[in-house]
Design an enzyme around this catalytic site. Structure first.
Site, PDB file in Angstrom:
ATOM      1  CG  PHE A  62      -0.284  -0.093   2.561  1.00 44.36           C
ATOM      2  CD1 PHE A  62       0.272   1.024   3.172  1.00 44.36           C
ATOM      3  CD2 PHE A  62      -0.215  -1.315   3.225  1.00 44.36           C
ATOM      4  CE1 PHE A  62       0.884   0.934   4.414  1.00 44.36           C
ATOM      5  CE2 PHE A  62       0.395  -1.419   4.477  1.00 44.36           C
ATOM      6  CZ  PHE A  62       0.957  -0.275   5.069  1.00 44.36           C
ATOM      7  NE  ARG A  90      -0.933   4.113  17.300  1.00 41.54           N
ATOM      8  CZ  ARG A  90      -0.735   3.759  16.035  1.00 41.54           C
ATOM      9  NH1 ARG A  90      -0.479   4.687  15.097  1.00 41.54           N
ATOM     10  NH2 ARG A  90      -0.814   2.511  15.670  1.00 41.54           N
ATOM     11  CB  THR A  96      -4.704   0.726  10.711  1.00 43.61           C
ATOM     12  OG1 THR A  96      -3.655   0.812  11.693  1.00 43.61           O
ATOM     13  CG2 THR A  96      -4.202   1.229   9.375  1.00 43.61           C
ATOM     14  NE  ARG A 107      -6.660   6.084  11.582  1.00 38.82           N
ATOM     15  CZ  ARG A 107      -5.447   5.584  11.827  1.00 38.82           C
ATOM     16  NH1 ARG A 107      -5.312   4.525  12.611  1.00 38.82           N
ATOM     17  NH2 ARG A 107      -4.377   6.140  11.291  1.00 38.82           N
ATOM     18  CG  ASN A 117      -6.233   6.019   8.119  1.00 40.20           C
ATOM     19  OD1 ASN A 117      -5.572   7.026   7.853  1.00 40.20           O
ATOM     20  ND2 ASN A 117      -5.681   4.911   8.573  1.00 40.20           N
ATOM     21  CG  HIS A 120       0.786   9.822  11.368  1.00 36.73           C
ATOM     22  ND1 HIS A 120       1.256   8.548  11.122  1.00 36.73           N
ATOM     23  CD2 HIS A 120       1.693  10.395  12.213  1.00 36.73           C
ATOM     24  CE1 HIS A 120       2.394   8.368  11.770  1.00 36.73           C
ATOM     25  NE2 HIS A 120       2.686   9.474  12.448  1.00 36.73           N
ATOM     26  CD  GLU A 131       6.036   9.239  13.210  1.00 33.42           C
ATOM     27  OE1 GLU A 131       5.111   9.715  13.899  1.00 33.42           O
ATOM     28  OE2 GLU A 131       6.043   8.058  12.803  1.00 33.42           O
TER      29      GLU A 131
HETATM   30  P1  IDP Z   1      -1.487   3.608  11.591  1.00 33.69           P
HETATM   31  O1  IDP Z   1      -1.719   4.895  10.836  1.00 33.69           O
HETATM   32  O2  IDP Z   1      -2.731   3.129  12.287  1.00 33.69           O
HETATM   33  O3  IDP Z   1      -0.283   3.671  12.497  1.00 33.69           O
HETATM   34  P2  IDP Z   1       0.162   1.972   9.809  1.00 33.69           P
HETATM   35  O4  IDP Z   1       0.153   0.484   9.811  1.00 33.69           O
HETATM   36  O5  IDP Z   1       1.345   2.661  10.423  1.00 33.69           O
HETATM   37  O6  IDP Z   1      -1.203   2.469  10.499  1.00 33.69           O
HETATM   38  O7  IDP Z   1      -0.021   2.430   8.308  1.00 33.69           O
HETATM   39  C1  IDP Z   1       0.191   3.775   7.937  1.00 33.69           C
HETATM   40  C2  IDP Z   1      -0.945   4.219   7.039  1.00 33.69           C
HETATM   41  O8  IDP Z   1      -0.904   3.462   5.825  1.00 33.69           O
HETATM   42  C3  IDP Z   1      -2.345   3.981   7.587  1.00 33.69           C
HETATM   43  O9  IDP Z   1      -2.784   5.008   8.472  1.00 33.69           O
HETATM   44  C4  IDP Z   1      -3.172   3.955   6.297  1.00 33.69           C
HETATM   45  O10 IDP Z   1      -3.380   5.286   5.819  1.00 33.69           O
HETATM   46  C5  IDP Z   1      -2.224   3.235   5.350  1.00 33.69           C
HETATM   47  N1  IDP Z   1      -2.466   1.784   5.329  1.00 33.69           N
HETATM   48  C6  IDP Z   1      -2.103   0.887   6.272  1.00 33.69           C
HETATM   49  N2  IDP Z   1      -2.482  -0.362   5.954  1.00 33.69           N
HETATM   50  C7  IDP Z   1      -3.088  -0.258   4.758  1.00 33.69           C
HETATM   51  C8  IDP Z   1      -3.706  -1.223   3.894  1.00 33.69           C
HETATM   52  O11 IDP Z   1      -3.745  -2.426   4.162  1.00 33.69           O
HETATM   53  N3  IDP Z   1      -4.227  -0.729   2.738  1.00 33.69           N
HETATM   54  C9  IDP Z   1      -4.198   0.595   2.397  1.00 33.69           C
HETATM   55  N4  IDP Z   1      -3.611   1.533   3.186  1.00 33.69           N
HETATM   56  C10 IDP Z   1      -3.089   1.116   4.359  1.00 33.69           C
HETATM   57 MG    MG Z   2       1.732   3.848  12.015  1.00 34.84          MG
END
Ligand code: IDP
Ligand code: MG
Length: 152
Positions: A62, A90, A96, A107, A117, A120, A131
């Site tokens: 992704f 968080r 996520t 979310r 979503n 961040h 960050e």
């Molecule tokens: P987080 O934002 O909840 O920490 P992460 O796993 O760090 O999630 O992923 C970063 C961002 O990547 C997510 O917020 C989302 O926008 C995107 N993302 C994560 N997993 C997927 C997926 O399976 N498909 C599409 N986008 C994804």
């Molecule tokens: Mg993350």
């Protein structure tokens, strides 16, 4: 349970949140929780900044879509401070995937799709420090008391 160490974390209202007019809603939820906004900036994320911010995801399927989204419009970058701020934010953010994120979370209440979503939030002390340094310089931070500080 202790009172929790005061921490700083990075929050981004992603381009979907800004374009949907939800920046204030999301910022308001953080403020009402009792978290302190110590720096704020509306930023256009460049591909270079996106690559540094999302370096841990570079090999994921992704990744390209994620970079495309985060560079598609301005983000509201916030440095947020409070006791246990990293885990507290968080929790307010939710899982996520917004389709399984709990109601009551940003979310869970406000999003459906997984890449756009809305928000961040840094996930650990080390990632928060890394960050925050990508979006803010030392003199961007402002120290001030909240009037409700005795209750926080
Ligand atoms: P987080 O934002 O909840 O920490 P992460 O796993 O760090 O999630 O992923 C970063 C961002 O990547 C997510 O917020 C989302 O926008 C995107 N993302 C994560 N997993 C997927 C997926 O399976 N498909 C599409 N986008 C994804
Ligand atoms: Mg993350």
């Amino acid at each position: 349970m202790g009172e929790g160490t005061v921490e700083r974390t990075l929050v981004l209202v992603k381009p979907d949140g800004v374009k949907r007019g939800l920046a204030g809603e999301i910022l308001g939820r953080l403020e009402r929780k009792g978290l302190k906004i110590v720096a704020a900036r509306l930023v256009m994320v460049t591909p270079e900044l996106a690559a540094r911010h999302y370096a841990e995801h570079q090999a994921k399927p992704f990744y390209a879509g994620l970079v495309e989204h985060i560079t598609s419009g301005p983000v509201l970058a916030l440095a947020v401070e409070g006791r246990s701020a990293i885990s507290v934010v968080r929790l307010l953010t939710g899982a996520t995937n917004p389709q399984t994120a709990a109601p009551g979370t940003v979310r869970g209440d406000l999003a459906i799709a997984v890449t756009p979503n809305l928000i961040h939030a840094s996930d650990a002390v080390a990632s928060a420090e890394k960050e925050l340094a990508l979006f803010f310089r030392e003199n961007d931070y402002h120290a001030y008391p909240r009037v409700d500080q005795p209750y926080l």
